[in-house]
Design an enzyme around this catalytic site. Structure first.
Site, short mmCIF file in Angstrom:
data_model
loop_
_atom_site.label_atom_id
_atom_site.label_comp_id
_atom_site.label_asym_id
_atom_site.label_seq_id
_atom_site.Cartn_x
_atom_site.Cartn_y
_atom_site.Cartn_z
N PRO A 1 11.84 -22.78 -1.83
CA PRO A 1 10.48 -22.42 -1.42
C PRO A 1 10.24 -22.39 0.09
CG PRO A 1 10.55 -24.68 -2.19
CD PRO A 1 11.93 -24.14 -2.37
N ASP B 1 14.80 -11.44 1.71
CA ASP B 1 13.36 -11.17 1.60
C ASP B 1 12.57 -11.92 2.66
OD1 ASP B 1 13.65 -9.56 -0.55
OD2 ASP B 1 12.89 -10.99 -2.04
N LYS C 1 9.09 -7.19 1.60
CA LYS C 1 8.29 -7.46 0.40
C LYS C 1 7.17 -8.41 0.70
CE LYS C 1 10.14 -5.95 -3.66
NZ LYS C 1 11.18 -6.83 -4.14
N ASP D 1 13.26 -19.13 -6.82
CA ASP D 1 14.28 -18.86 -7.83
C ASP D 1 14.30 -17.35 -8.09
OD1 ASP D 1 15.86 -20.28 -10.34
OD2 ASP D 1 15.01 -18.33 -10.82
N MET E 1 1.18 -15.39 -6.59
CA MET E 1 0.58 -14.13 -6.08
C MET E 1 -0.87 -13.99 -6.53
SD MET E 1 3.89 -11.74 -6.85
CE MET E 1 4.32 -12.58 -8.37
N GLY F 1 4.07 -23.97 0.91
CA GLY F 1 4.58 -25.22 0.38
C GLY F 1 5.97 -25.54 0.88
N1 SAH Z 1 10.88 -16.14 -6.75
C1 SAH Z 1 9.83 -16.89 -6.07
C2 SAH Z 1 8.45 -16.27 -6.26
C3 SAH Z 1 8.31 -14.89 -5.68
S1 SAH Z 1 6.71 -14.23 -5.92
C4 SAH Z 1 9.87 -18.35 -6.54
O1 SAH Z 1 10.56 -18.67 -7.51
O2 SAH Z 1 9.18 -19.17 -5.93
C5 SAH Z 1 5.95 -14.62 -4.38
C6 SAH Z 1 4.86 -15.64 -4.57
O3 SAH Z 1 5.43 -16.93 -4.74
C7 SAH Z 1 3.92 -15.80 -3.39
O4 SAH Z 1 2.93 -14.82 -3.37
C8 SAH Z 1 3.34 -17.17 -3.67
O5 SAH Z 1 2.37 -17.11 -4.69
C9 SAH Z 1 4.55 -17.90 -4.22
N2 SAH Z 1 5.27 -18.65 -3.16
C10 SAH Z 1 6.53 -18.46 -2.76
N3 SAH Z 1 6.88 -19.38 -1.82
C11 SAH Z 1 5.78 -20.17 -1.66
C12 SAH Z 1 5.50 -21.31 -0.85
N4 SAH Z 1 6.42 -21.81 -0.03
N5 SAH Z 1 4.29 -21.86 -0.94
C13 SAH Z 1 3.35 -21.38 -1.79
N6 SAH Z 1 3.55 -20.31 -2.57
C14 SAH Z 1 4.76 -19.72 -2.51
#
Ligand code: SAH
Length: 254
Positions: free
Chosen positions: A19, A42, A64, A97, A177, A206
């Site tokens: 994250p 990404d 993206k 992930d 999202m 986060g």
């Molecule tokens: N594959 C990623 C999600 C991709 S979709 C995963 O497993 O985390 C992208 C969305 O993930 C963002 O719009 C947000 O809602 C969330 N996201 C990803 N990283 C984040 C972070 N560090 N803190 C908060 N939300 C996060």
């Protein structure tokens, strides 16, 4: 544990980068990033992670952001195929992930159709990272016996979800999202039976140094998001577990 031998070329590793905090990379992800000939990454890949790449690695930004797709999905799929056909060891690096709202499945289907070998390396998804660093367990014997990860952003721009299944007691719901649709999400959760006083939170960035958690209720969350100027990347978390943030928050209060 750490294999030093050269990666086999002509292959793609679909890798989750976690994250944000680079320390949350898996050992396997760190090793592959350090060995790859080419990395297609990404915008959600955390700061510092690309520094692990070989100085001579070909690093390609695939972008993206919600409304700013740097490379269309078809072009990313084609790029992975081309790089692998050049004989390169390719890491396709995605935030969190790769199999959770990461379109990882779509990219692998293209590779499979082109008979390009691949492997998948899971990562810590945003829901786990935000919950851990914001101090609320996603499940808890006294609060929630189930957790659902759901997208607040559908392909056609609507938020047409199975609201009766989401608005259940003793349940934590994490919306990825969902910031742009926070008003609709909270309205629907209340309309389908959850009290407006149900704890709800938004966690932005986060696990990163600038992480910010805003605590509210279903009734007040949209206004609190507007007031605090929260923008993506952020998760919305609904359920009584988020109230544990007050006691278990260790990261933002450090
Ligand atoms: N594959 C990623 C999600 C991709 S979709 C995963 O497993 O985390 C992208 C969305 O993930 C963002 O719009 C947000 O809602 C969330 N996201 C990803 N990283 C984040 C972070 N560090 N803190 C908060 N939300 C996060």
């Amino acid at each position: 544990m750490t294999e030093k031998r050269k990666l086999q070329g002509g292959k793609v590793w679909l890798v989750g980068s976690g994250p944000g905090d680079p320390d949350l990379l898996t050992v396997k992800a760190a090793r592959l990033i350090g060995q790859a000939d080419a990395i297609v990454y990404d915008h959600l890949v955390g700061d510092g992670i690309m520094d692990l790449a070989r100085p001579d690695a070909r690093c390609i930004y695939a972008g993206k952001e919600a409304s700013n797709h740097t490379l269309p999905q078809d072009s990313i799929n084609a790029l992975l195929v081309d790089l692998a056909r050049e004989g390169l060891a390719v890491v396709r690096l995605k935030g969190g992930d790769p199999f959770i709202f990461g379109r990882g499945g779509e990219e692998l289907e293209t590779l499979a159709a082109c008979s390009i070998p691949f492997e998948v390396v899971p990562g810590v998804t945003a829901a786990s990272g935000c919950a851990a660093y914001s101090g609320f367990p996603l499940t808890h014997r006294g609060h929630a016996q189930a957790v659902t990860l759901v997208t607040g952003h559908l392909k056609d721009g609507s938020v047409n979800l199975d609201w009766p299944a989401l608005a259940r007691p003793c349940h934590t719901v994490v919306f990825y999202m969902g910031i742009g649709a926070a008003g609709e999400i909270c309205r629907q959760m209340i309309a389908h039976g959850l009290p407006a006083s149900t704890p709800a939170a938004v966690v932005r960035c986060g696990t990163m140094p600038g992480q910010r958690t805003v605590l509210a209720t279903l009734g007040t969350l949209p206004e609190r998001i507007d007031q605090s100027g929260i923008t993506p990347p952020a998760l919305i978390v609904v359920g009584s577990v988020v109230a544990l943030h007050d006691t278990l928050n260790w990261f933002e209060s450090r």
